[in-house]
Design an enzyme around this catalytic site. Structure first.
Site, PDB file in Angstrom:
ATOM      1  N   HIS A 149     -25.391 -53.191 -12.860  1.00  0.00           N
ATOM      2  CA  HIS A 149     -25.828 -52.678 -14.088  1.00  0.00           C
ATOM      3  C   HIS A 149     -25.778 -53.426 -15.431  1.00  0.00           C
ATOM      4  O   HIS A 149     -26.152 -52.855 -16.399  1.00  0.00           O
ATOM      5  CB  HIS A 149     -24.870 -51.422 -14.206  1.00  0.00           C
ATOM      6  CG  HIS A 149     -25.096 -50.499 -13.138  1.00  0.00           C
ATOM      7  ND1 HIS A 149     -25.977 -49.499 -12.967  1.00  0.00           N
ATOM      8  CD2 HIS A 149     -24.234 -50.192 -12.236  1.00  0.00           C
ATOM      9  CE1 HIS A 149     -25.947 -48.878 -11.730  1.00  0.00           C
ATOM     10  NE2 HIS A 149     -24.736 -49.041 -11.485  1.00  0.00           N
ATOM     11  N   LYS A 188     -33.210 -47.260  -3.982  1.00  0.00           N
ATOM     12  CA  LYS A 188     -32.501 -46.463  -4.792  1.00  0.00           C
ATOM     13  C   LYS A 188     -33.362 -45.630  -5.714  1.00  0.00           C
ATOM     14  O   LYS A 188     -34.189 -46.248  -6.263  1.00  0.00           O
ATOM     15  CB  LYS A 188     -31.623 -47.199  -5.728  1.00  0.00           C
ATOM     16  CG  LYS A 188     -30.340 -46.393  -6.098  1.00  0.00           C
ATOM     17  CD  LYS A 188     -29.319 -47.603  -6.588  1.00  0.00           C
ATOM     18  CE  LYS A 188     -27.722 -46.559  -7.140  1.00  0.00           C
ATOM     19  NZ  LYS A 188     -26.843 -47.482  -7.503  1.00  0.00           N
ATOM     20  N   TRP A 189     -33.103 -44.455  -5.961  1.00  0.00           N
ATOM     21  CA  TRP A 189     -33.888 -43.464  -6.908  1.00  0.00           C
ATOM     22  C   TRP A 189     -33.880 -44.080  -8.284  1.00  0.00           C
ATOM     23  O   TRP A 189     -34.947 -43.819  -8.957  1.00  0.00           O
ATOM     24  CB  TRP A 189     -33.410 -42.105  -6.606  1.00  0.00           C
ATOM     25  CG  TRP A 189     -33.970 -41.307  -5.436  1.00  0.00           C
ATOM     26  CD1 TRP A 189     -33.369 -41.168  -4.375  1.00  0.00           C
ATOM     27  CD2 TRP A 189     -35.466 -40.894  -5.144  1.00  0.00           C
ATOM     28  NE1 TRP A 189     -34.178 -40.529  -3.481  1.00  0.00           N
ATOM     29  CE2 TRP A 189     -35.299 -40.504  -3.765  1.00  0.00           C
ATOM     30  CE3 TRP A 189     -36.343 -41.167  -5.806  1.00  0.00           C
ATOM     31  CZ2 TRP A 189     -36.592 -40.121  -3.451  1.00  0.00           C
ATOM     32  CZ3 TRP A 189     -37.710 -40.563  -5.481  1.00  0.00           C
ATOM     33  CH2 TRP A 189     -37.654 -40.210  -3.930  1.00  0.00           C
ATOM     34  N   SER A 190     -32.790 -44.418  -8.809  1.00  0.00           N
ATOM     35  CA  SER A 190     -32.722 -44.773 -10.358  1.00  0.00           C
ATOM     36  C   SER A 190     -31.484 -45.870 -10.542  1.00  0.00           C
ATOM     37  O   SER A 190     -30.558 -45.744  -9.924  1.00  0.00           O
ATOM     38  CB  SER A 190     -32.658 -43.637 -11.309  1.00  0.00           C
ATOM     39  OG  SER A 190     -31.448 -42.950 -11.089  1.00  0.00           O
ATOM     40  N   ASN A 191     -31.602 -46.442 -11.331  1.00  0.00           N
ATOM     41  CA  ASN A 191     -30.568 -47.598 -11.472  1.00  0.00           C
ATOM     42  C   ASN A 191     -30.739 -47.857 -13.083  1.00  0.00           C
ATOM     43  O   ASN A 191     -31.916 -48.062 -13.720  1.00  0.00           O
ATOM     44  CB  ASN A 191     -30.638 -48.697 -10.635  1.00  0.00           C
ATOM     45  CG  ASN A 191     -29.367 -49.614 -10.892  1.00  0.00           C
ATOM     46  OD1 ASN A 191     -28.280 -49.062 -10.629  1.00  0.00           O
ATOM     47  ND2 ASN A 191     -29.388 -50.702 -11.308  1.00  0.00           N
ATOM     48  N   ASN A 192     -29.778 -48.059 -13.782  1.00  0.00           N
ATOM     49  CA  ASN A 192     -29.638 -48.459 -15.242  1.00  0.00           C
ATOM     50  C   ASN A 192     -29.127 -50.008 -15.424  1.00  0.00           C
ATOM     51  O   ASN A 192     -28.122 -50.424 -14.653  1.00  0.00           O
ATOM     52  CB  ASN A 192     -29.147 -47.674 -16.158  1.00  0.00           C
ATOM     53  CG  ASN A 192     -27.693 -47.551 -16.203  1.00  0.00           C
ATOM     54  OD1 ASN A 192     -26.901 -47.372 -15.207  1.00  0.00           O
ATOM     55  ND2 ASN A 192     -27.141 -47.814 -17.256  1.00  0.00           N
TER      56      ASN A 192
END
Length: 199
Positions: A82, A115-119
């Site tokens: 992240h 992965k559906w989302s990551n920040n």
């Protein structure tokens, strides 16, 4: 308003009330020239990125009673998944940044699917270090609660669009300026990224 609860200790943003043992663990974690990491080749030249103290995304409040092993694991997990120092990434736009960073950092589900989302929090180490010296929150009037908020940081949310298995995942990105809001109440230390303006 979308918020991401974060484990504050990993950022090293420790308020005055934090215990001596907690401070010792943090000092041990953040030596060695600010944790220089060599990132592996991914069809490009080998790069070095400076990765500092980072939070891990959580879905509930976090207590200060973490073991040293748990904290070390938590720190390394967030560093790799992240945190992105702007100096370490030469990608021109957010979409390329998301696609490149998820491959580079090996961001995927445990079974290897996308992965559906990551920040990715993009900030210089200097900005991250100054968060604990940021102004106190004006809305907190309870003497048992400590609170401060950071300057705005760049946060890129990578949302999955196509692909099935890592590394063939494609992402759409939205970048916004956000502040880190930190609160210490009794034995609980919490932090959130609070949405600001979209870039």
């Amino acid at each position: 308003m979308e918020t991401f609860p974060l484990l504050l200790l990993s950022l090293g943003l420790v308020l005055a009330e934090a215990s001596e043992s907690t401070m010792k663990i943090i000092k041990e974690e953040f030596t060695d020239e600010e944790m220089q990491y060599d990132m592996a080749k991914s069809g490009q030249e080998k790069q070095t990125i400076e990765i500092l103290m980072n939070p891990i995304l959580l879905v509930k409040n976090t207590s200060l009673s973490m073991s040293k092993d748990d904290m070390s694991s938590t720190l390394l997990t967030f560093r790799s998944l992240h945190y992105n120092d702007p100096k370490g990434n030469s990608s021109g736009n957010d979409k390329e940044c998301c696609n490149d960073m998820t491959v580079w950092r090996k961001v995927s589900e445990a079974n290897g699917s996308c992965k559906w989302s990551n920040n990715f929090i993009r900030s210089s180490t200097e900005v991250m270090r100054r968060v604990h010296r940021a102004p106190s929150c004006k809305f907190v009037q309870n003497p048992g609660i400590s609170c401060c908020e950071s300057l705005e940081l760049e946060n890129t949310v990578c949302q999955f669009t196509t692909g099935k298995q890592f590394p063939r995942c494609q992402y759409h990105s939205v970048t916004s300026l956000e502040k880190i809001l930190t609160v210490l109440t009794g034995h609980s230390l919490m932090s959130w990224l609070v949405c600001g303006s979209k870039l």
